[in-house]
Scaffold this active site. Structure first.
Site, PDB file in Angstrom:
ATOM      1  N   GLY A   1      -1.298  20.671   6.768  1.00  0.00           N
ATOM      2  CA  GLY A   1      -0.508  20.322   7.703  1.00  0.00           C
ATOM      3  C   GLY A   1       0.075  18.881   7.043  1.00  0.00           C
TER       4      GLY A   1
ATOM      5  N   GLY B   1       1.622  16.024   8.261  1.00  0.00           N
ATOM      6  CA  GLY B   1       1.107  14.822   8.845  1.00  0.00           C
ATOM      7  C   GLY B   1      -0.368  14.655   8.519  1.00  0.00           C
TER       8      GLY B   1
ATOM      9  NE  ARG C   1      -0.861  22.700   0.225  1.00  0.00           N
ATOM     10  CZ  ARG C   1      -0.920  23.333   1.353  1.00  0.00           C
ATOM     11  NH1 ARG C   1      -1.255  22.516   2.402  1.00  0.00           N
ATOM     12  NH2 ARG C   1      -0.003  24.212   1.523  1.00  0.00           N
TER      13      ARG C   1
ATOM     14  CB  CYS D   1       2.997  27.451  10.437  1.00  0.00           C
ATOM     15  SG  CYS D   1       1.794  26.951   9.174  1.00  0.00           S
TER      16      CYS D   1
ATOM     17  CG  ASP E   1       5.147  21.451   4.941  1.00  0.00           C
ATOM     18  OD1 ASP E   1       5.629  22.333   5.680  1.00  0.00           O
ATOM     19  OD2 ASP E   1       4.259  20.751   4.777  1.00  0.00           O
TER      20      ASP E   1
HETATM   21  C1  RUB Z   1       1.452  23.678   7.318  1.00  0.00           C
HETATM   22  C2  RUB Z   1       3.044  23.702   7.787  1.00  0.00           C
HETATM   23  C3  RUB Z   1       3.574  22.886   8.972  1.00  0.00           C
HETATM   24  C4  RUB Z   1       4.285  21.518   8.549  1.00  0.00           C
HETATM   25  C5  RUB Z   1       4.254  20.388   9.565  1.00  0.00           C
HETATM   26  O1  RUB Z   1       1.514  24.495   6.072  1.00  0.00           O
HETATM   27  O2  RUB Z   1       4.102  24.282   7.134  1.00  0.00           O
HETATM   28  O3  RUB Z   1       4.542  23.338   9.728  1.00  0.00           O
HETATM   29  O4  RUB Z   1       3.164  20.946   7.508  1.00  0.00           O
HETATM   30  O5  RUB Z   1       2.894  20.176  10.336  1.00  0.00           O
HETATM   31  P1  RUB Z   1       0.143  24.246   5.277  1.00  0.00           P
HETATM   32  P2  RUB Z   1       2.572  18.946  11.255  1.00  0.00           P
HETATM   33  O6  RUB Z   1      -0.586  24.857   6.555  1.00  0.00           O
HETATM   34  O7  RUB Z   1       0.077  25.122   3.917  1.00  0.00           O
HETATM   35  O8  RUB Z   1      -0.116  22.613   5.090  1.00  0.00           O
HETATM   36  O9  RUB Z   1       3.802  18.795  12.154  1.00  0.00           O
HETATM   37  O10 RUB Z   1       1.409  19.123  11.640  1.00  0.00           O
HETATM   38  O11 RUB Z   1       2.964  17.871  10.020  1.00  0.00           O
END
Ligand code: RUB
Length: 316
Positions: A20, A22, A62, A130, A199
């Site tokens: 994620g 963040g 990543r 997701c 992202d």
């Molecule tokens: C996670 C993903 C989330 C964004 C935003 O991808 O696509 O929608 O990162 O998340 P992965 P947030 O699981 O491959 O890292 O709002 O928590 O930053």
């Protein structure tokens, strides 16, 4: 020598134990703090060398979430460090910037929840994809305001982060239905709003998020369903201002299927896709709500202190 705790943070990002955008950004800030507190360097030059190695390691984990380089930019402001000679002062500055980034990041998610929840009506049916802390902050805040909500959660193959979302929402007491990704269009007619995270957001307002997001946007557009993106300012991608494209991560094919089971089979596993701005109604940031076309303005404001210099001159 890179500190074992820093190596572990980087490895956790690479293997998606920390995932994620963040969370990845806050983990990177934490890693820089570990370097500043644990270093054995005796001179500024030795310390900068160590720091550069860690920055390279973090950036190699990543490629798609710009929150990672943006967190590093926030903590390590090279032009500022150039003018400081005292190593102790540099170390203190990095620790305090890292703490500040983490505090601002958590505050932004909360604020996005408050701002975004105003766009959610009692009785709304929402679809999310997701697992995004920002999207969930909006849904949970609206729920805690007493709005009666129903949420469709897509499974999000191949890593099935939708299950994390489903668990989180049910735990919060939100009525939640899990569906496979290919059922998104089937259910779209029952949905009022789609809310996803990001992202990276490009200068033209295009949003990079988990693979499948753009299919959801197409289905929402066809069904005249509103499509919201929830993202902190550090998800905006400064290099896109100078024409660079966001790199889309392709992950191990074995996440999809064991290739050995069908001889000669090729498997592709892109982790993210790009949703064009035409399919996005709003981007909800901690600074307020903007149409995707205003992404440029956010980039100008947020990176003002850096835009006159060459971006990330020695971090690549
Ligand atoms: C996670 C993903 C989330 C964004 C935003 O991808 O696509 O929608 O990162 O998340 P992965 P947030 O699981 O491959 O890292 O709002 O928590 O930053």
């Amino acid at each position: 020598m890179i500190h074992p705790e820093v190596k572990k943070i980087a490895e956790d990002i690479r293997t998606m134990r920390t995932r994620g955008a963040g969370r990845i950004a806050r983990a990177a800030a934490r890693a820089l703090k570990v370097v500043a507190t644990s270093t054995k360097a005796e001179t500024k030059a030795q310390f900068m060398d160590e720091l550069n190695k860690v920055v390279k390691l973090l950036l190699s984990t990543r490629p798609t979430a710009v929150s990672l380089p943006n967190a590093i930019r926030f903590v390590v402001r090279r032009s500022e460090l150039e003018s400081i000679e005292d190593l102790g002062e540099i170390r203190r500055l990095i620790v305090s910037r890292a703490n500040e980034f983490i505090r601002l990041s958590l505050g932004a998610i909360k604020r996005i929840g408050e701002i975004g929840s105003r766009r959610i009506l009692d009785g709304d049916t929402i679809m999310t994809h997701c697992n995004s802390a920002c999207a969930l902050s909006i849904i949970k805040t609206a729920h805690s305001q007493g709005k009666d909500l129903e949420v469709f959660v897509t499974e999000s193959r191949p890593r099935r982060q939708g299950l994390i979302t489903a668990r989180e929402l049910t735990k919060a007491g939100v009525r939640t239905t899990l569906i496979v990704d290919s059922a998104a269009r089937y259910f779209m007619k029952e949905v009022d709003k789609v809310i996803v995270g990001a992202d990276s957001i490009a200068a033209n307002g295009a949003v990079v998020n988990k693979i499948g997001t753009s299919s959801l946007a197409l289905a929402a557009n066809e069904a005249r369903v509103l499509f919201f993106v929830a993202a902190e300012s550090y998800k905006f991608h400064p290099e896109t201002l100078v024409g660079e494209l966001v790199e889309i991560e392709e992950r191990d094919p074995r996440e999809v299927f064991n290739p050995k089971r069908i001889e000669g089979l090729r498997i592709r596993n892109p982790a993210f896709d790009v949703t064009p701005p035409e399919y996005i109604d709003l981007i909800i940031t901690e600074r307020g709500i903007i149409p995707p076309q205003a992404a440029y303005t956010i980039l100008r404001e947020h990176f003002e202190w850096k835009l006159d210099e060459e971006l990330l001159p020695d971090q690549k």
